[in-house]
Design an enzyme around this catalytic site. Structure first.
Site, PDB file in Angstrom:
ATOM      1  NE  ARG A 188      -3.572  -0.213   2.569  1.00 10.26           N
ATOM      2  CZ  ARG A 188      -4.307  -0.119   3.677  1.00 10.26           C
ATOM      3  NH1 ARG A 188      -4.412  -1.154   4.488  1.00 10.26           N
ATOM      4  NH2 ARG A 188      -4.913   0.999   3.986  1.00 10.26           N
ATOM      5  CE  LYS A 217      -2.004   1.782   7.146  1.00 12.85           C
ATOM      6  NZ  LYS A 217      -1.871   3.081   7.634  1.00 12.85           N
ATOM      7  CG  HIS A 251       4.017 -17.583   5.323  1.00 17.41           C
ATOM      8  ND1 HIS A 251       5.336 -17.954   5.434  1.00 17.41           N
ATOM      9  CD2 HIS A 251       3.348 -18.333   6.215  1.00 17.41           C
ATOM     10  CE1 HIS A 251       5.450 -18.895   6.348  1.00 17.41           C
ATOM     11  NE2 HIS A 251       4.266 -19.136   6.847  1.00 17.41           N
ATOM     12  CE1 TYR A 295      -2.028  -3.686   7.256  1.00 18.27           C
ATOM     13  CE2 TYR A 295      -1.519  -3.362   9.573  1.00 18.27           C
ATOM     14  CZ  TYR A 295      -1.912  -2.861   8.357  1.00 18.27           C
ATOM     15  OH  TYR A 295      -2.180  -1.528   8.223  1.00 18.27           O
ATOM     16  CG  ASN A 334      12.562 -14.240  10.294  1.00 19.69           C
ATOM     17  OD1 ASN A 334      11.492 -14.187   9.709  1.00 19.69           O
ATOM     18  ND2 ASN A 334      13.259 -15.357  10.416  1.00 19.69           N
ATOM     19  CB  ALA A 381       3.527 -17.550   9.719  1.00 19.58           C
ATOM     20  CG  ASN A 395       0.598   0.814  14.480  1.00 21.48           C
ATOM     21  OD1 ASN A 395      -0.539   0.668  14.068  1.00 21.48           O
ATOM     22  ND2 ASN A 395       1.637   0.844  13.686  1.00 21.48           N
TER      23      ASN A 395
END
Length: 92
Positions: free
Chosen positions: A13, A31, A43, A46, A57, A60, A66
């Site tokens: 994004r 984003k 994988h 977000y 690192n 998953a 936040n």
């Protein structure tokens, strides 16, 4: 065909900067974040409104949270860190 498939599995994004030698995997959304050199987000993660250092690192299922209900705050993850989601299932 492969490029079209990757577009559906990865969402970058606005406001995102991805530096060199990063590995961004399937079902990852990023984003308004800076992703440092050599960082791995393999994988199911977000990363939003965050700064990730070098060689981080992200495991998953990890999510940068936040928002306190009023304001968004920047998440900062330092160089060489590991961020993971840990779930324990007790079997009886």
């Amino acid at each position: 065909m492969i490029i079209q498939l990757l577009v559906h599995l990865l969402r970058i994004r606005p406001g995102t900067v991805i530096k060199r030698s990063c590995n961004i995997g399937n079902f990852v959304e990023i984003k308004n974040s800076i992703i440092g050199d050599g960082t791995k987000i393999n994988h199911l993660s977000y990363v939003g409104d965050a700064t990730l250092g070098k060689e981080v690192n992200i495991g998953a299922g990890a999510i940068t949270c936040n928002y306190d209900g009023v304001n968004k705050h920047k998440t900062i993850v330092r160089d060489n860190s590991l961020l993971v989601l840990v779930q324990c299932w007790w079997l009886q």
